[in-house]
Design a protein around this motif. Structure first.
Motif, PDB file in Angstrom:
ATOM      1  N   TRP A  27       0.418   1.182   3.205  1.00 18.95           N
ATOM      2  CA  TRP A  27       0.811  -0.324   2.984  1.00 18.95           C
ATOM      3  C   TRP A  27       2.109  -0.670   2.764  1.00 18.95           C
ATOM      4  O   TRP A  27       2.859   0.470   2.140  1.00 18.95           O
ATOM      5  CB  TRP A  27      -0.334  -0.821   2.030  1.00 18.95           C
ATOM      6  CG  TRP A  27       0.089  -0.322   0.651  1.00 18.95           C
ATOM      7  CD1 TRP A  27       0.797  -0.624  -0.376  1.00 18.95           C
ATOM      8  CD2 TRP A  27      -0.677   0.699   0.008  1.00 18.95           C
ATOM      9  NE1 TRP A  27       0.915   0.176  -1.242  1.00 18.95           N
ATOM     10  CE2 TRP A  27      -0.167   0.879  -1.126  1.00 18.95           C
ATOM     11  CE3 TRP A  27      -1.823   1.561   0.491  1.00 18.95           C
ATOM     12  CZ2 TRP A  27      -0.718   2.012  -2.065  1.00 18.95           C
ATOM     13  CZ3 TRP A  27      -2.491   2.457  -0.366  1.00 18.95           C
ATOM     14  CH2 TRP A  27      -1.663   2.780  -1.740  1.00 18.95           C
ATOM     15  N   ASN A  49       3.302  -5.306  -1.313  1.00 20.57           N
ATOM     16  CA  ASN A  49       2.471  -6.250  -0.998  1.00 20.57           C
ATOM     17  C   ASN A  49       1.514  -6.563  -1.894  1.00 20.57           C
ATOM     18  O   ASN A  49       0.694  -5.640  -2.561  1.00 20.57           O
ATOM     19  CB  ASN A  49       1.796  -5.503   0.386  1.00 20.57           C
ATOM     20  CG  ASN A  49       0.781  -6.511   1.006  1.00 20.57           C
ATOM     21  OD1 ASN A  49       0.301  -7.832   0.561  1.00 20.57           O
ATOM     22  ND2 ASN A  49       0.241  -6.251   2.266  1.00 20.57           N
ATOM     23  N   ASP A  50       1.321  -7.751  -2.283  1.00 23.34           N
ATOM     24  CA  ASP A  50       0.600  -8.238  -3.132  1.00 23.34           C
ATOM     25  C   ASP A  50      -0.835  -9.226  -2.805  1.00 23.34           C
ATOM     26  O   ASP A  50      -1.284 -10.000  -3.576  1.00 23.34           O
ATOM     27  CB  ASP A  50       1.029  -9.002  -4.624  1.00 23.34           C
ATOM     28  CG  ASP A  50       1.835 -10.222  -3.987  1.00 23.34           C
ATOM     29  OD1 ASP A  50       1.802 -10.595  -2.879  1.00 23.34           O
ATOM     30  OD2 ASP A  50       2.292 -10.913  -4.881  1.00 23.34           O
ATOM     31  N   PRO A  55      -4.312 -10.503  -2.294  1.00 17.71           N
ATOM     32  CA  PRO A  55      -5.244  -9.740  -2.877  1.00 17.71           C
ATOM     33  C   PRO A  55      -6.450  -9.166  -2.008  1.00 17.71           C
ATOM     34  O   PRO A  55      -7.114  -8.445  -2.288  1.00 17.71           O
ATOM     35  CB  PRO A  55      -5.797 -11.253  -3.314  1.00 17.71           C
ATOM     36  CG  PRO A  55      -5.505 -12.267  -2.588  1.00 17.71           C
ATOM     37  CD  PRO A  55      -3.998 -11.832  -2.230  1.00 17.71           C
ATOM     38  N   GLU A  74      -5.207  -5.571  -1.811  1.00 16.82           N
ATOM     39  CA  GLU A  74      -5.609  -5.097  -3.132  1.00 16.82           C
ATOM     40  C   GLU A  74      -7.144  -4.796  -2.976  1.00 16.82           C
ATOM     41  O   GLU A  74      -7.578  -3.499  -3.387  1.00 16.82           O
ATOM     42  CB  GLU A  74      -5.103  -5.893  -4.091  1.00 16.82           C
ATOM     43  CG  GLU A  74      -3.732  -6.195  -4.090  1.00 16.82           C
ATOM     44  CD  GLU A  74      -3.308  -7.068  -5.474  1.00 16.82           C
ATOM     45  OE1 GLU A  74      -4.192  -6.872  -6.421  1.00 16.82           O
ATOM     46  OE2 GLU A  74      -2.106  -7.221  -5.641  1.00 16.82           O
ATOM     47  N   GLY A  84      -8.730  -0.813  -3.266  1.00 18.45           N
ATOM     48  CA  GLY A  84      -9.432  -0.372  -4.094  1.00 18.45           C
ATOM     49  C   GLY A  84     -10.587   0.067  -3.797  1.00 18.45           C
ATOM     50  O   GLY A  84     -11.375   1.169  -4.424  1.00 18.45           O
ATOM     51  N   ASP A 133       0.290  -0.174  -9.752  1.00 13.71           N
ATOM     52  CA  ASP A 133      -0.220  -1.102 -10.455  1.00 13.71           C
ATOM     53  C   ASP A 133      -0.666  -2.412  -9.614  1.00 13.71           C
ATOM     54  O   ASP A 133      -1.804  -2.959  -9.692  1.00 13.71           O
ATOM     55  CB  ASP A 133       0.739  -1.433 -11.342  1.00 13.71           C
ATOM     56  CG  ASP A 133       1.014  -0.521 -12.588  1.00 13.71           C
ATOM     57  OD1 ASP A 133      -0.099   0.475 -12.721  1.00 13.71           O
ATOM     58  OD2 ASP A 133       1.867  -0.696 -13.344  1.00 13.71           O
ATOM     59  N   GLU A 134       0.095  -2.623  -8.782  1.00 15.13           N
ATOM     60  CA  GLU A 134      -0.374  -3.803  -7.821  1.00 15.13           C
ATOM     61  C   GLU A 134      -1.284  -3.594  -6.913  1.00 15.13           C
ATOM     62  O   GLU A 134      -1.767  -4.569  -6.235  1.00 15.13           O
ATOM     63  CB  GLU A 134       0.914  -4.433  -7.170  1.00 15.13           C
ATOM     64  CG  GLU A 134       1.731  -3.349  -5.957  1.00 15.13           C
ATOM     65  CD  GLU A 134       2.342  -2.280  -6.335  1.00 15.13           C
ATOM     66  OE1 GLU A 134       3.317  -1.801  -5.630  1.00 15.13           O
ATOM     67  OE2 GLU A 134       2.403  -1.996  -7.527  1.00 15.13           O
ATOM     68  N   LEU A 135      -1.945  -2.490  -6.706  1.00 16.82           N
ATOM     69  CA  LEU A 135      -2.874  -2.258  -5.761  1.00 16.82           C
ATOM     70  C   LEU A 135      -3.808  -1.079  -6.376  1.00 16.82           C
ATOM     71  O   LEU A 135      -3.832  -0.033  -6.312  1.00 16.82           O
ATOM     72  CB  LEU A 135      -2.222  -1.524  -4.689  1.00 16.82           C
ATOM     73  CG  LEU A 135      -1.527  -2.480  -3.385  1.00 16.82           C
ATOM     74  CD1 LEU A 135      -1.075  -1.441  -2.416  1.00 16.82           C
ATOM     75  CD2 LEU A 135      -2.573  -3.412  -2.932  1.00 16.82           C
ATOM     76  N   ASP A 170     -10.582  -3.365  -7.149  1.00 18.89           N
ATOM     77  CA  ASP A 170     -11.202  -4.533  -7.111  1.00 18.89           C
ATOM     78  C   ASP A 170     -12.301  -4.677  -6.235  1.00 18.89           C
ATOM     79  O   ASP A 170     -12.302  -4.123  -5.475  1.00 18.89           O
ATOM     80  CB  ASP A 170     -10.114  -5.730  -7.064  1.00 18.89           C
ATOM     81  CG  ASP A 170     -10.710  -7.108  -7.597  1.00 18.89           C
ATOM     82  OD1 ASP A 170     -11.218  -6.684  -8.488  1.00 18.89           O
ATOM     83  OD2 ASP A 170     -10.656  -7.996  -6.795  1.00 18.89           O
TER      84      ASP A 170
END
Length: 316
Positions: free
Chosen positions: A271, A275-276, A278, A281, A285, A298-300, A303
């Motif tokens: 990725w 890239n944030d 959601p 992400e 996850g 941390d940003e991926l 979730d």
């Protein structure tokens, strides 16, 4: 009319008891009674007939109870929908894959996303080389990629999904078809069918393996993708060294044999760094849990795949 007044009214209408309704909505009973009086004053109607022994709905109250139930359900649905979108559990994620990854990894990935993120749709683009995928990730044409490292450029994050051994593909009437395991040195004088694109990570791995065995493969034919490559091998026009996942593509007249001393090729999830989104992400996850990936940025982190759209294009 305030939304909280409707919720207070719905609680009293359900219980026909101010004390129980106050506990249900977590407010003091005097405050609840005052809010109901405010609502009745605003509507200029009596919603409840009250006595010292019981509370019951008036005809106007019965009508409002049905309407309040519908309104509050719609509001709750809207809140859940907004939160699902914000959490990446609803939406579209565009996923690119190398040719063989579509056979070896896509089914497992699609099942996991469908199970965990039923509101997320995957749009699939198959048969994409690593450079194509990296370009797509940078431009935003792709959200995620399943490719063969190394990535092109330094702004792409990768997590290895699997290391695949290379295997030999030969025609069923080839002299080596009867051998359960083949040495690379046995291929010294064989014509090879290879991928036509110069950026093929599989070609690079095949070349490294053959050179380590003391020879350079003779490139007899070039194929634009795996299906054509295997068809040429089945026709007896050469041998090919391919990732083990290609075994999932049975073809009449073709056999696969294990190779001694051959390289492995990696398959990685990719990725764009930073890239944030959601949705991305959330899918990352799920896939991290599915393939037991190492620690993610941390940003991926961990979730929910809904309908899957398939679009193929490009060479392997």
């Amino acid at each position: 009319m305030e939304l909280r007044h409707l919720r207070y009214f719905a609680a009293v209408a359900e219980t026909c008891h101010f004390g129980q309704a106050a506990e249900q909505v977590h407010v003091a009973q005097p405050a609840l009674s005052y809010a109901i009086r405010q609502l009745e004053a605003e509507l200029d109607v009596t919603l409840f007939n009250r006595t010292t022994r019981q509370v019951e709905l008036t005809a106007a109250g019965e009508f409002l109870q049905a309407e309040a139930s519908r309104i509050l359900a719609a509001v709750d649905d809207a809140v859940r929908g907004v939160r699902r979108i914000a959490a990446g559990r609803t939406g579209l994620v565009r996923l690119g894959l190398t040719g063989t990854a579509a056979f070896s990894h896509l089914p497992r990935m699609a099942r996991s996303v469908k199970r965990e993120l039923p509101g997320v749709a995957l749009q699939i683009r198959a048969d994409m080389l690593t450079p194509q995928q990296c370009d797509g990730l940078r431009t935003g044409a792709l959200d995620l990629g399943v490719l063969r490292p190394p990535a092109v450029g330094d702004d792409i994050d990768l997590r290895t999904l699997e290391s695949e051994p290379l295997v030999l593909a030969v025609s069923a009437d080839h002299r080596l078809a009867v051998e359960p395991v083949v040495s690379l040195t046995d291929l010294r004088n064989e014509p090879f069918v290879v991928y036509g694109d110069r950026d093929s990570a599989v070609n690079d791995a095949v070349l490294r393996s053959c050179r380590r065995a003391g020879f350079a493969p003779h490139r007899e034919h070039e194929a634009p993708g795996t299906a054509v490559l295997l068809a040429l091998v089945a026709a007896g026009l050469g041998v090919a060294i391919v990732p083990q996942s290609v075994r999932a593509l049975p073809l009449e007249g073709l056999v696969f044999r294990d190779l001694l001393d051959a390289d492995t090729v990696e398959v990685a999830l990719a990725w764009r760094r930073g890239n944030d989104d959601p949705h991305v992400e959330a899918v990352v996850g799920v896939l991290a849990a599915t393939f037991a990936l190492d620690t993610l940025p941390d940003e991926l982190g961990p979730d929910e795949i809904g309908p899957t759209e398939l679009s193929t294009g490009g060479a392997l």
